[in-house]
Design a protein around this motif. Structure first.
Motif, short mmCIF file in Angstrom:
data_model
loop_
_atom_site.label_atom_id
_atom_site.label_comp_id
_atom_site.label_asym_id
_atom_site.label_seq_id
_atom_site.Cartn_x
_atom_site.Cartn_y
_atom_site.Cartn_z
N ALA A 15 0.77 -1.26 -0.19
CA ALA A 15 -0.11 -0.02 0.01
C ALA A 15 0.86 1.20 -0.06
N VAL A 16 1.85 1.31 0.79
CA VAL A 16 2.80 2.39 0.88
C VAL A 16 3.41 2.58 -0.43
N ALA A 17 4.06 1.49 -1.05
CA ALA A 17 4.67 1.73 -2.34
C ALA A 17 3.59 2.43 -3.31
N SER A 18 2.54 1.69 -3.15
CA SER A 18 1.56 2.12 -4.42
C SER A 18 1.15 3.68 -4.35
N ALA A 19 1.08 4.07 -2.83
CA ALA A 19 0.53 5.50 -2.76
C ALA A 19 1.81 6.48 -2.75
N CYS A 20 3.12 6.04 -2.88
CA CYS A 20 3.98 7.15 -3.02
C CYS A 20 4.73 6.97 -4.38
N LYS A 21 5.58 7.96 -4.62
CA LYS A 21 6.26 8.05 -5.72
C LYS A 21 7.55 7.27 -5.48
N LEU A 22 8.15 6.51 -6.52
CA LEU A 22 9.20 5.74 -6.33
C LEU A 22 10.28 6.39 -7.24
N ILE A 23 11.44 6.58 -6.41
CA ILE A 23 12.58 7.13 -7.09
C ILE A 23 13.85 6.24 -7.16
N PRO A 24 13.96 5.54 -8.45
CA PRO A 24 15.14 4.51 -8.70
C PRO A 24 16.45 5.47 -8.48
N THR A 25 17.38 4.83 -7.88
CA THR A 25 18.79 5.49 -7.67
C THR A 25 19.92 4.41 -8.34
N GLU A 26 21.06 5.06 -8.75
CA GLU A 26 21.95 4.40 -9.33
C GLU A 26 22.73 3.49 -8.41
N THR A 27 22.85 3.77 -7.06
CA THR A 27 23.77 3.07 -6.26
C THR A 27 22.85 3.02 -4.92
N GLY A 28 23.49 1.91 -4.03
CA GLY A 28 22.70 2.23 -2.71
C GLY A 28 22.94 3.02 -1.73
N ALA A 29 23.79 4.10 -2.01
CA ALA A 29 24.14 4.92 -1.20
C ALA A 29 23.02 5.73 -0.33
N ALA A 30 23.55 6.25 0.84
CA ALA A 30 22.25 7.00 1.50
C ALA A 30 22.08 8.30 0.61
N TRP A 31 20.73 8.79 0.66
CA TRP A 31 20.26 10.15 0.19
C TRP A 31 20.09 10.98 1.21
N LEU A 32 20.60 12.37 0.97
CA LEU A 32 20.32 13.17 1.83
C LEU A 32 19.09 14.36 1.29
N TRP A 33 17.85 13.82 1.99
CA TRP A 33 16.65 14.66 1.29
C TRP A 33 16.32 15.99 1.94
N PRO A 34 16.40 17.00 1.00
CA PRO A 34 15.93 18.42 1.80
C PRO A 34 14.59 18.43 2.30
N THR A 35 14.42 19.17 3.36
CA THR A 35 12.88 19.54 3.79
C THR A 35 12.70 21.15 3.87
N VAL A 36 11.56 21.38 3.98
CA VAL A 36 11.37 22.76 4.41
C VAL A 36 9.65 22.85 4.72
N ASP A 37 9.50 23.90 5.54
CA ASP A 37 8.00 23.94 6.10
C ASP A 37 7.68 25.38 5.58
N GLU A 38 6.71 25.68 4.64
CA GLU A 38 6.45 26.93 4.24
C GLU A 38 4.95 27.20 4.65
N THR A 39 4.47 26.33 5.42
CA THR A 39 2.86 26.49 5.57
C THR A 39 2.48 27.93 6.30
N ALA A 40 3.51 28.45 6.91
CA ALA A 40 3.46 29.72 7.56
C ALA A 40 3.84 30.93 6.88
N VAL A 41 4.43 30.71 5.76
CA VAL A 41 5.27 31.79 5.27
C VAL A 41 4.50 32.28 3.94
N ALA A 42 4.38 33.75 3.92
CA ALA A 42 3.63 34.27 2.61
C ALA A 42 4.58 35.45 2.05
N GLY A 43 4.28 35.85 0.89
CA GLY A 43 4.80 36.92 0.14
C GLY A 43 4.20 38.12 0.80
#
Length: 222
Positions: A15-43
């Protein structure tokens, strides 16, 4: 057959794999994935000749580690390959996909994050907690509160959905709008592609059934 074919099939059993976007990688190395919370930020609104201020984006990061799953080795004799009247390769691919899908889903759902994947339940926050006494039941008002507890931008996103145990879905299917007696869960308008799971919708959002989600009980997240 290729691993890509197996991975494509296993989404039907995870179920999780079906609901998520799968991203294939070239190697088995760890990925550092950036995160950001902009829910309270406006122009901002500026005068015509005003200088625009600098507003930094506050980044965080999540490390996505690689983990090895296996379906186990399945010996197949030349006699079976030569004598069987069915497509044995396709048959085995389905078996591998089911095995891998089940083990992946277990860890993607409830993994501790220590030496194994971080499951979604381990980091899920409580959007709404039903009052004491509603340990094995759901209420219309409670589901509305849960839905509204999600930020409006997130819940209106195309990928927003519900995920739950099958028994939870059964309870939802038995609920109706108390004013109009309209069922809360509605079946899919169009039939899904062959072999893919059926969702139905709750408040217009797909419902994913996940067997590794807990059954409704006191102090459970689901």
């Amino acid at each position: 057959f290729t691993i890509a074919e197996v991975l494509n099939r296993l989404q039907f059993f995870s179920a999780v794999a079906s609901a998520c976007k799968l991203i294939p990688t070239e190697t088995g190395a760890a990925w550092l994935w950036p995160t950001v919370d902009e829910t309270a930020v406006a122009g901002m609104l500026l005068a015509e000749n005003a200088v625009s201020p600098t507003v930094d984006v506050t980044f965080g990061s999540v490390t996505l580690n690689a983990f090895k799953f296996t379906s186990g080795i399945v010996p197949v004799s030349f006699e079976i390959l030569g004598d069987t009247q069915i497509d044995i390769v396709a048959f085995l691919m389905d078996i591998f996909a089911k095995r891998l899908g089940r083990v992946e889903n277990t860890y993607f759902t409830a993994g501790s994050g220590s030496g194994q994947p971080q499951g979604i339940l381990g980091v899920a926050a409580s959007g709404f907690v039903l009052p004491t006494g509603n340990t094995t039941t759901l209420t219309y008002a409670g589901l509305v509160q849960l839905y509204q507890s999600v930020d409006a931008i997130y819940r209106s996103a195309p990928g927003a959905a519900f995920m739950m145990n099958d028994l939870t879905l059964l309870a939802i299917k038995n609920l109706a709008d108390p004013t109009n007696a309209r069922p809360l869960w509605l079946p899919d308008i169009l039939p899904p592609p062959p072999g893919s799971p059926q969702h139905g919708t709750l408040f217009g959002k797909p419902c994913w059934v996940n067997p590794d989600f807990p059954v409704m009980a006191a102090n459970e997240i689901g």
